[in-house]
Design a protein around this motif. Structure first.
Motif, mmCIF file in Angstrom:
data_model
loop_
_atom_site.group_PDB
_atom_site.id
_atom_site.type_symbol
_atom_site.label_atom_id
_atom_site.label_comp_id
_atom_site.label_asym_id
_atom_site.label_seq_id
_atom_site.Cartn_x
_atom_site.Cartn_y
_atom_site.Cartn_z
ATOM 1 N N LEU A 1 -7.891 -7.543 -30.032
ATOM 2 C CA LEU A 1 -7.155 -6.719 -29.016
ATOM 3 C C LEU A 1 -7.819 -5.467 -28.893
ATOM 4 N N LEU A 2 -7.999 -5.008 -30.121
ATOM 5 C CA LEU A 2 -8.698 -3.377 -30.327
ATOM 6 C C LEU A 2 -9.977 -3.370 -29.509
ATOM 7 N N PRO B 1 8.632 2.804 -30.154
ATOM 8 C CA PRO B 1 7.226 3.169 -29.496
ATOM 9 C C PRO B 1 6.820 2.384 -28.368
ATOM 10 N N ILE B 2 7.088 1.169 -28.609
ATOM 11 C CA ILE B 2 6.691 0.065 -27.603
ATOM 12 C C ILE B 2 7.349 0.359 -26.400
ATOM 13 N N VAL B 3 8.655 0.459 -26.351
ATOM 14 C CA VAL B 3 9.729 0.505 -24.952
ATOM 15 C C VAL B 3 9.259 1.602 -24.604
ATOM 16 N N LEU B 4 9.637 2.638 -25.269
ATOM 17 C CA LEU B 4 9.274 4.124 -24.588
ATOM 18 C C LEU B 4 7.926 4.345 -23.984
ATOM 19 N N TYR B 5 6.696 3.619 -24.649
ATOM 20 C CA TYR B 5 5.412 3.733 -23.963
ATOM 21 C C TYR B 5 5.579 2.778 -22.607
ATOM 22 N N ALA B 6 6.143 1.602 -22.619
ATOM 23 C CA ALA B 6 6.221 1.066 -21.508
ATOM 24 C C ALA B 6 7.194 1.868 -20.344
ATOM 25 N N VAL B 7 8.070 2.572 -21.041
ATOM 26 C CA VAL B 7 9.019 3.209 -19.861
ATOM 27 C C VAL B 7 8.251 4.433 -19.328
ATOM 28 N N TYR B 8 7.345 5.019 -20.296
ATOM 29 C CA TYR B 8 6.355 6.052 -19.634
ATOM 30 C C TYR B 8 5.776 5.786 -18.398
ATOM 31 N N LEU B 9 5.190 4.632 -18.633
ATOM 32 C CA LEU B 9 4.014 4.352 -17.736
ATOM 33 C C LEU B 9 4.327 4.450 -16.136
ATOM 34 N N PRO B 10 5.832 3.909 -15.779
ATOM 35 C CA PRO B 10 5.888 4.211 -14.137
ATOM 36 C C PRO B 10 6.205 5.672 -13.959
ATOM 37 N N PHE C 1 -11.234 10.641 -19.911
ATOM 38 C CA PHE C 1 -11.020 9.910 -21.247
ATOM 39 C C PHE C 1 -10.072 10.438 -22.138
ATOM 40 N N ILE C 2 -10.347 11.829 -22.387
ATOM 41 C CA ILE C 2 -9.678 12.458 -23.631
ATOM 42 C C ILE C 2 -8.274 12.619 -23.101
ATOM 43 N N PHE C 3 -7.938 13.008 -21.991
ATOM 44 C CA PHE C 3 -6.443 13.120 -21.498
ATOM 45 C C PHE C 3 -6.201 11.905 -20.667
ATOM 46 N N GLY C 4 -5.973 10.877 -21.392
ATOM 47 C CA GLY C 4 -5.870 9.466 -20.658
ATOM 48 C C GLY C 4 -4.795 8.473 -21.455
ATOM 49 N N PRO C 5 -3.612 8.899 -21.309
ATOM 50 C CA PRO C 5 -2.508 8.145 -22.066
ATOM 51 C C PRO C 5 -2.579 6.752 -21.630
ATOM 52 N N LEU C 6 -2.895 6.159 -20.468
ATOM 53 C CA LEU C 6 -3.084 4.720 -20.268
ATOM 54 C C LEU C 6 -4.039 3.998 -21.125
ATOM 55 N N ARG C 7 -5.402 4.561 -21.004
ATOM 56 C CA ARG C 7 -6.512 3.827 -21.588
ATOM 57 C C ARG C 7 -6.735 4.244 -23.158
ATOM 58 N N THR C 8 -6.873 5.650 -23.034
ATOM 59 C CA THR C 8 -7.391 6.146 -24.512
ATOM 60 C C THR C 8 -6.243 6.445 -25.450
ATOM 61 N N TRP C 9 -5.104 6.966 -25.044
ATOM 62 C CA TRP C 9 -4.173 7.041 -26.079
ATOM 63 C C TRP C 9 -3.443 5.856 -26.678
ATOM 64 N N SER C 10 -3.369 4.774 -25.694
ATOM 65 C CA SER C 10 -2.926 3.762 -26.200
ATOM 66 C C SER C 10 -3.559 3.028 -27.282
ATOM 67 N N ILE C 11 -4.962 3.315 -27.504
ATOM 68 C CA ILE C 11 -5.839 2.777 -28.725
ATOM 69 C C ILE C 11 -5.108 3.428 -29.997
ATOM 70 N N ALA C 12 -4.913 4.604 -30.108
ATOM 71 C CA ALA C 12 -4.216 5.209 -30.926
ATOM 72 C C ALA C 12 -2.918 4.566 -31.533
ATOM 73 N N LEU C 13 -2.039 4.565 -30.247
ATOM 74 C CA LEU C 13 -0.662 3.877 -30.529
ATOM 75 C C LEU C 13 -0.785 2.467 -31.208
ATOM 76 N N SER C 14 -1.770 1.704 -30.532
ATOM 77 C CA SER C 14 -1.948 0.490 -31.201
ATOM 78 C C SER C 14 -2.397 0.332 -32.575
ATOM 79 N N ILE C 15 -3.194 1.304 -32.854
ATOM 80 C CA ILE C 15 -3.898 1.182 -34.428
ATOM 81 C C ILE C 15 -2.584 1.674 -35.143
ATOM 82 N N LEU C 16 -1.643 2.814 -34.689
ATOM 83 C CA LEU C 16 -0.532 3.305 -35.519
ATOM 84 C C LEU C 16 0.337 2.115 -36.014
ATOM 85 N N LEU C 17 0.925 1.486 -34.664
ATOM 86 C CA LEU C 17 1.836 0.394 -34.921
ATOM 87 C C LEU C 17 1.214 -0.627 -35.722
#
Length: 651
Positions: A592-593, A502-511, A612-628
């Motif tokens: 960090l949260l 998840p960490i690597v794939l999210y970083a690859v998604y950003l560009p 805000f809702i459709f925001g993978p960079l700022r909003t969805w990354s919160i859910a990813l951090s909590i999940l990890l």
């Protein structure tokens, strides 16, 4: 002698750093001799100016001066002093100095919401700007040339939109929607003032409106204006809001415009004046440089917080300037001999200076000037005489100063006893003085390339160490205990598939993937990517997105790796920790949260609920951090046993 792996790595790093520094220093070098490279053209142009101006004496002929003010940021929500003191500037300062031109180089209004994050045009702010200029009568005494800045373009769908108040409430907006030119033929000097409007169309809300963009149409207009200026004027003063480092030409068609090359291609071009960077919050108060093509680029400190303005003058073909704080008098500008740092061989008739008969000083005050004195040794002071206000002159013998850098000291006193003391270095043989390196970096590099480089570097830092550590079979070795422990934690973390991928794939998604989708302009849906913004069927290659993503990588994604590694250690070796100690162990993640929630909240204020809702960079990354974080703290026992065995392996 056999080098160790560490020594080889150090040598490689030093080699890369050396190459980088060599390229950087070459890019920001200001000792590039434009005059020698263009010797024939330079000789012809300066010869023409020398024939036009003949000799520098005590006459007031062949002299004009102008003012510049930038980043006024008139606001109805904060700092009423911006408005009241701007009114003083128009009522008193401009009328005292009586310039031929006043340049207002963008960000005329603030256009920011009360929360300081949202952004949209505020009609009342434009009305204040319009009324101050109209009621002061300043346009009856001088020519006021204003141009848009990025704040004047926030949340504007198109240049013809109703909310583009610049068209109706500025001085030049009704006649000149974007770039334009004004010719001054006064007192023996013909000068063209050429304004560059690089505001993107459409104009997004902040912060994705930091970089100026010149589309193909605007590039062609600027080229035509420049050609016209060359035929009608001897000198060209370029002005705009964005520094050239923050202007991006669209390259959809060829040939595309290199703005620095275009400005420098005319020998009449002497200076480009701008604003926008606010002297980096006062950290770089003298943001000046000489570009490769031999002309000056001068960023002016803002009116918003610092109440700065600039006095510029062309005297017998030589351009001089001084930046001054509002209501600080007397104001003094020495035009002959001009300041050694700002000489422009090939663009000014510098050969007239060693033959000149008089030192020339412009002195202004809101009361009568009592005395103007000068000296070369700070002992023998000589009085300068007034020829015609504001010009003071003093005889001198230039042959005494033919070699190297010399200093002239000027003291001006007015009737209220206020003094201005000037230390003025000058040279008659072209000896160089250096510009500040911070100013050269900010004005000579390409901001878009810098932002991309920062983003790319942080992306590699986020992914590469994890990948390298995952490929290592044994725990990494490091001499210092703390470093060895941190590396071991991250090495163990890289072995956990449910965390690593998840960490690597999210970083690859950003560009590649969209960072947010929503109303980037009122009533217009757009998508933000790392490489630009899609909106209204058009593409804006806004490089500031890279900087925005860099904030996410620097303050969220990279720290997340260390926080998860810390949580992993707690899961493996701290099962017996309970109560308050358990809470303390999780404080890094809580902190960090909190940062993530704050960044997401700011983004919501800037671009609204949809983004805000459709925001993978700022909003969805919160859910990813909590999940990890949850997965790390709740690893199955079998996973934990295997990781403990790995941890016990020798390095």
């Amino acid at each position: 002698m056999i080098l160790s792996k560490s020594a080889i790595w150090i040598l490689c790093v030093l080699l890369v750093v050396s190459i980088f520094m060599a390229n950087l220093l070459n890019i920001i070098a200001t000792d590039h001799n434009f005059y020698i490279e263009n010797e024939n053209e330079g000789i012809n142009f300066t010869k023409y100016l020398g024939e036009k101006y003949v000799k520098i004496t005590d006459t007031t002929k062949n002299l004009i001066w102008f003012l510049q003010i930038s980043d006024i940021h008139i606001s109805i929500f904060r700092d009423p002093g911006r408005i009241s003191q701007f009114q003083q500037f128009c009522d008193n300062t401009v009328k005292t100095i009586n310039p031929a031109i006043v340049l207002a180089t963008g960000d005329l209004t603030d256009a920011k919401a009360k929360d300081n994050l949202g952004s949209s045009q505020v009609k009342t702010e434009w009305v204040y700007y319009h009324n101050i200029i109209k009621e002061s009568g300043v346009t009856d005494a001088t020519v006021w040339l204003d141009i848009r800045g990025n704040h004047d373009n926030f949340n504007i769908r198109t240049i013809n939109a109703q909310e583009n108040y610049f068209r109706n409430y500025s001085v030049q907006g009704q006649e000149h929607a974007k770039s334009y030119m004004h010719i001054v033929d006064q007192n023996g000097i013909k000068a063209a003032f050429l304004g560059i409007d690089a505001c993107p169309d459409p104009g997004l809300r902040r912060p994705f409106n930091f970089i100026g963009i010149l589309d193909i149409t605007e590039q062609q207009i600027i080229q035509k204006l420049k050609a016209e200026a060359e035929t009608k004027a001897d000198h060209i003063v370029w002005f705009g809001h964005y520094p050239t480092s923050c202007i991006l030409p669209l390259k959809d068609e060829s040939p595309w415009l290199d703005l620095r090359q275009l400005i420098g291609s005319s020998h009449g071009s002497q200076v480009y004046v701008c604003g926008h960077l606010h002297s980096m919050g006062g950290l770089v108060p003298k943001m000046y440089t000489k570009q490769k093509k031999g002309y000056l680029e001068l960023e002016l400190g803002d009116w918003k917080d610092n109440r700065m303005y600039r006095l510029g003058a062309i005297d017998h073909g030589q351009f001089s300037f001084v930046d001054q704080k509002h209501n600080v008098w007397p104001l003094v500008l020495i035009t002959n001999p001009k300041h050694a740092t700002y000489i422009m061989p090939g663009r000014e008739p510098l050969h007239l200076v060693p033959k000149s008969t008089h030192i020339r000083i412009l002195a202004f005050s809101d009361v009568t000037i009592k005395s103007v004195e000068m000296t070369f040794d700070q002992i023998s002071w000589m009085k300068c005489r007034l020829t015609k206000a504001p010009l003071y002159v003093c005889n001198w013998l230039p042959y005494l100063f033919t070699k190297g850098i010399h200093h002239m000291y000027v003291k001006v006193t007015d009737d209220l006893g206020r003094e201005a003391n000037i230390d003025h270095p000058f040279t008659l043989d072209g000896s160089l003085m250096n510009f500040e390196i911070s100013a050269r970096i900010l004005l000579m590099l390409d901001a878009g390339i810098v932002f991309q480089a920062i983003f790319g570097t942080l992306l590699l830092v986020n992914v590469l160490p994890l990948v390298v550590l995952r490929l290592q079979k044994y725990p990494p070795r490091y001499r210092r205990r703390f470093g060895r422990q941190v590396l071991r934690r991250i090495w163990l973390l890289s072995k956990i598939d449910r965390i690593f991928y998840p960490i690597v794939l999210y970083a690859v998604y950003l560009p590649f993937g969209p960072w947010a989708i929503g109303e980037l302009i009122d009533s217009h849906i757009g998508a933000i990517f790392a490489w630009g913004i899609l909106i209204k069927g058009s593409f804006l290659p806004e490089p500031f997105t890279y900087m925005y993503g860099s904030v996410q990588l620097m303050f969220v994604q990279i720290p997340l790796i260390f926080v998860l590694a810390h949580c992993l250690e707690h899961r493996l070796f701290g099962q017996n920790v309970r109560g308050i100690r358990r809470l303390i162990k999780n404080l890094p993640f809580v902190f960090l949260l909190s940062i993530q929630l704050l960044l997401a909240y700011f983004f919501w204020l800037e671009y609204g609920t949809t983004c805000f809702i459709f925001g993978p960079l700022r909003t969805w990354s919160i859910a990813l951090s909590i999940l990890l974080w949850y997965k790390t703290l709740n690893l199955p026992l079998e996973y934990c046993r295997n990781l403990i065995k790995l941890n016990d392996m020798p390095s």
